[in-house]
Design a protein around this motif. Structure first.
Motif, PDB file in Angstrom:
ATOM      1  N   LYS A  63      -4.913  -2.241  -5.683  1.00  0.00           N
ATOM      2  CA  LYS A  63      -3.689  -2.637  -4.975  1.00  0.00           C
ATOM      3  C   LYS A  63      -2.741  -1.455  -4.799  1.00  0.00           C
ATOM      4  N   ALA A  64      -2.661  -0.613  -5.827  1.00  0.00           N
ATOM      5  CA  ALA A  64      -1.807   0.584  -5.715  1.00  0.00           C
ATOM      6  C   ALA A  64      -2.318   1.493  -4.597  1.00  0.00           C
ATOM      7  N   LEU A  65      -3.630   1.575  -4.476  1.00  0.00           N
ATOM      8  CA  LEU A  65      -4.203   2.407  -3.413  1.00  0.00           C
ATOM      9  C   LEU A  65      -3.878   1.815  -2.036  1.00  0.00           C
ATOM     10  N   ILE A  66      -3.912   0.511  -1.927  1.00  0.00           N
ATOM     11  CA  ILE A  66      -3.549  -0.140  -0.651  1.00  0.00           C
ATOM     12  C   ILE A  66      -2.095   0.189  -0.292  1.00  0.00           C
ATOM     13  N   ARG A  67      -1.223   0.158  -1.296  1.00  0.00           N
ATOM     14  CA  ARG A  67       0.185   0.491  -1.018  1.00  0.00           C
ATOM     15  C   ARG A  67       0.319   1.949  -0.566  1.00  0.00           C
ATOM     16  N   GLU A  68      -0.502   2.812  -1.139  1.00  0.00           N
ATOM     17  CA  GLU A  68      -0.464   4.216  -0.721  1.00  0.00           C
ATOM     18  C   GLU A  68      -0.958   4.356   0.729  1.00  0.00           C
ATOM     19  N   PHE A  69      -1.999   3.606   1.076  1.00  0.00           N
ATOM     20  CA  PHE A  69      -2.472   3.606   2.475  1.00  0.00           C
ATOM     21  C   PHE A  69      -1.344   3.172   3.410  1.00  0.00           C
ATOM     22  N   GLU A  70      -0.596   2.155   2.976  1.00  0.00           N
ATOM     23  CA  GLU A  70       0.509   1.666   3.801  1.00  0.00           C
ATOM     24  C   GLU A  70       1.564   2.755   3.994  1.00  0.00           C
ATOM     25  N   ARG A  71       1.907   3.425   2.901  1.00  0.00           N
ATOM     26  CA  ARG A  71       2.910   4.502   3.002  1.00  0.00           C
ATOM     27  C   ARG A  71       2.444   5.613   3.931  1.00  0.00           C
ATOM     28  N   MET A  72       1.148   5.901   3.921  1.00  0.00           N
ATOM     29  CA  MET A  72       0.603   6.971   4.765  1.00  0.00           C
ATOM     30  C   MET A  72       0.341   6.501   6.195  1.00  0.00           C
ATOM     31  N   GLN A  73       0.644   5.240   6.459  1.00  0.00           N
ATOM     32  CA  GLN A  73       0.377   4.631   7.774  1.00  0.00           C
ATOM     33  C   GLN A  73      -1.098   4.755   8.167  1.00  0.00           C
ATOM     34  N   ILE A  74      -1.951   4.504   7.207  1.00  0.00           N
ATOM     35  CA  ILE A  74      -3.369   4.372   7.541  1.00  0.00           C
ATOM     36  C   ILE A  74      -3.525   2.947   8.057  1.00  0.00           C
ATOM     37  N   PHE A  75      -3.717   2.836   9.356  1.00  0.00           N
ATOM     38  CA  PHE A  75      -3.607   1.526  10.004  1.00  0.00           C
ATOM     39  C   PHE A  75      -4.726   0.567   9.608  1.00  0.00           C
ATOM     40  N   TYR A  76      -5.895   1.127   9.364  1.00  0.00           N
ATOM     41  CA  TYR A  76      -7.000   0.256   8.940  1.00  0.00           C
ATOM     42  C   TYR A  76      -7.987   1.065   8.119  1.00  0.00           C
ATOM     43  N   VAL A  77      -8.699   0.362   7.255  1.00  0.00           N
ATOM     44  CA  VAL A  77      -9.734   1.010   6.450  1.00  0.00           C
ATOM     45  C   VAL A  77     -11.047   0.265   6.657  1.00  0.00           C
TER      46      VAL A  77
END
Lengths: 405, 88
Positions: A63-77
């Motif tokens: 979940k922490a990694l997902i939040r980091e993706f959000e901060r980096m604006q990684i739109f999809y994984v």
């Protein structure tokens, strides 16, 4: 890549491909393998999956990694595995990603895509599914993926269609045995209202063991290229066939190796690799537990190296270099070829000499192996001799039956 | 796209600035596209639903000679649903 890449008609500027070679602030195409556990034992598994690793990221770390993706604006994984749905918290993580504006496309063998799950998946635009299918017939598919896997994929596809899911994918790894089935794959996709996605077989993970038997023959490469050109953007490719662009016209999408530039992989234990096909210490950039993903992406020495200007090496003299850019880094590495030379499937035949003179006992192999060690219920039986190890068991072992008895 | 019209970014679209311009992602169509210059990003950001296209181009410093190219780029974004016309 999940999305269709379209270039907005440009005000006069340079090519995007030149920008991408220098790297971006965050990846465009991030693959996240959630677990090495898998309910199957596909012969060509690029991550040598089977058994869960005890050190895999737990729910809170994920979940922490997902939040980091959000901060980096990684739109999809792109989520994969192993089989991601065998993680007990898989559906929870999927919901969490959607809540945090991180779209997910996940790859699955379809065994767990029930009617109920399909309905939930269809209810949000943020989730995309791709079902793996490596043969348009059960005979061809099950020989690689295991008994019953064709039927399971068909059932999952039917469930998704019945649930009203839009634009889900059928993902095919192209092999010697299914190149003649491309029209049939397209017909299957059309019948379910799905999109067809074709990707390249890589000699990565267990793929190295079956590469010699499964990789498309030279005339099939041409057949595949012609088929891709004829079908254009209607068929997705994950931009994985840029080595074929040496035949002439570039294929739709990005014709370059995106490893460490626009692409990367986070594996189940948090290791970050340059690309999903390069799970080897040579291509490991760092671990998210140490410095966080953002730091690894932006500052890992490996990624800085991959983003620095490349010379093209032996390929620079070739007239096709601008189109194919020397091909796939992972394919070269795992077949023992130099990274600045031609791709093992170079359509100009420029790798043949080097491949013929290779010491096959000295291939790099895998730095991890999570393959099942015991019996697997529906283990595949290959169309020829099955998963024959093409490498000698040891460098000096010349017995013709070494490793088979 | 007409100079005098007001346009805006679709609510399902997000921009991610990059050294060359920006990535544009539409969560509803799962379609990724690119703004290939920083100035185009500047223009798109100025399209907030009240600013008309001509004014956005002008205030972003797009010269007469580049105007047609930028309008064409905006047309492309409108055709993909990235930009939508604001209610008058």
């Amino acid at each position: 890549m999940t999305a269709t890449l379209t270039e907005t008609p440009p005000p006069a500027v340079g090519r995007l491909i030149d920008q991408f070679e220098l790297g971006l602030d965050a990846p465009i195409c991030l693959t996240w393998e959630l677990t090495y556990a898998c309910n199957l034992a596909c012969l060509h598994c690029l991550s040598s999956s089977g058994r869960r690793d005890p050190d895999e990221l737990d729910t809170e770390e994920a979940k922490a990694l997902i939040r980091e993706f959000e901060r980096m604006q990684i739109f999809y994984v792109n989520i994969g595995g192993g089989e991601p749905t065998v993680r007990p918290d898989f559906w929870e993580l999927l919901d969490y990603a959607v809540e945090h504006h991180v779209g997910v496309k996940f790859s699955t063998n379809g065994f767990r895509i029930t009617k109920e799950r399909a309905e939930k998946l269809a209810a949000t635009d943020y989730i995309d599914v791709q079902i793996s299918l490596d043969g348009a017939t059960a005979e061809v598919n099950d020989a690689v993926r295991g008994q019953g896997t064709y039927d399971a994929a068909m059932k999952a596809l039917a469930n998704l269609q019945a649930a009203g899911m839009q634009d889900f994918k059928i993902s095919v790894v192209c092999t010697r045995h299914n190149i003649d089935q491309l029209d049939e794959f397209k017909a299957i996709a059309d019948s379910f209202g799905a999109q067809l996605r074709l990707t390249r077989l890589r000699p990565s993970g267990r793929g190295a063991d079956v590469w010699d038997e499964l990789h498309p023959l030279p005339h099939q490469q041409r057949q595949l290229y012609d088929w891709l050109v004829a079908n254009g953007e209607k068929v997705l490719t994950g931009d994985s066939f840029f080595h074929l662009a040496a035949y002439g016209d570039p294929l739709p999408g990005l014709n370059l190796c995106g490893a460490g530039r626009v692409v990367c992989l986070v594996d189940p234990v948090g290791d970050v690799y340059a690309c999903p096909f390069a799970i080897h210490d040579r291509f490991k950039a760092g671990n998210i537990r140490d410095l966080g993903f953002d730091h690894v992406w932006k500052h890992a020495p490996l990624f800085e190296e991959l983003r620095s200007p490349q010379t093209g090496g032996a390929c620079a003299k070739c007239s096709a270099y601008d189109n194919c850019r020397g091909g796939c880094m992972a394919a070269k590495f795992f077949t023992g070829l130099p990274l600045d030379g031609p791709d093992p499937e170079c359509v100009k035949g420029n790798a043949e000499e080097a491949l013929a003179s290779l010491d096959r006992g000295a291939l790099p192999g895998s730095s991890q192996d999570h393959s099942h060690t015991g019996t697997v219920r529906n283990a595949p039986v290959g169309l020829t001799l099955g998963a024959t190890r093409t490498r000698p068991t040891s460098a000096c072992d010349e017995s013709p039956v070494a490793g088979m008895v | 796209m007409i100079d005098g019209e007001a346009w805006q970014l679709s609510p399902s679209v997000e921009l991610r600035p990059e050294p060359f311009g920006a990535l544009v992602y539409d969560f509803s169509t799962r379609r990724l596209s690119f703004l290939k210059t920083l100035r185009l990003l500047d223009v798109v950001r100025r399209l907030d639903g009240t600013t008309d296209v001509g004014h956005a181009l002008e205030s972003a410093g797009v010269g007469e000679g580049e105007r047609a190219g930028y309008l064409k780029a905006l047309d492309g974004l409108a055709a993909n649903g990235v930009l939508i016309r604001s209610a008058p």
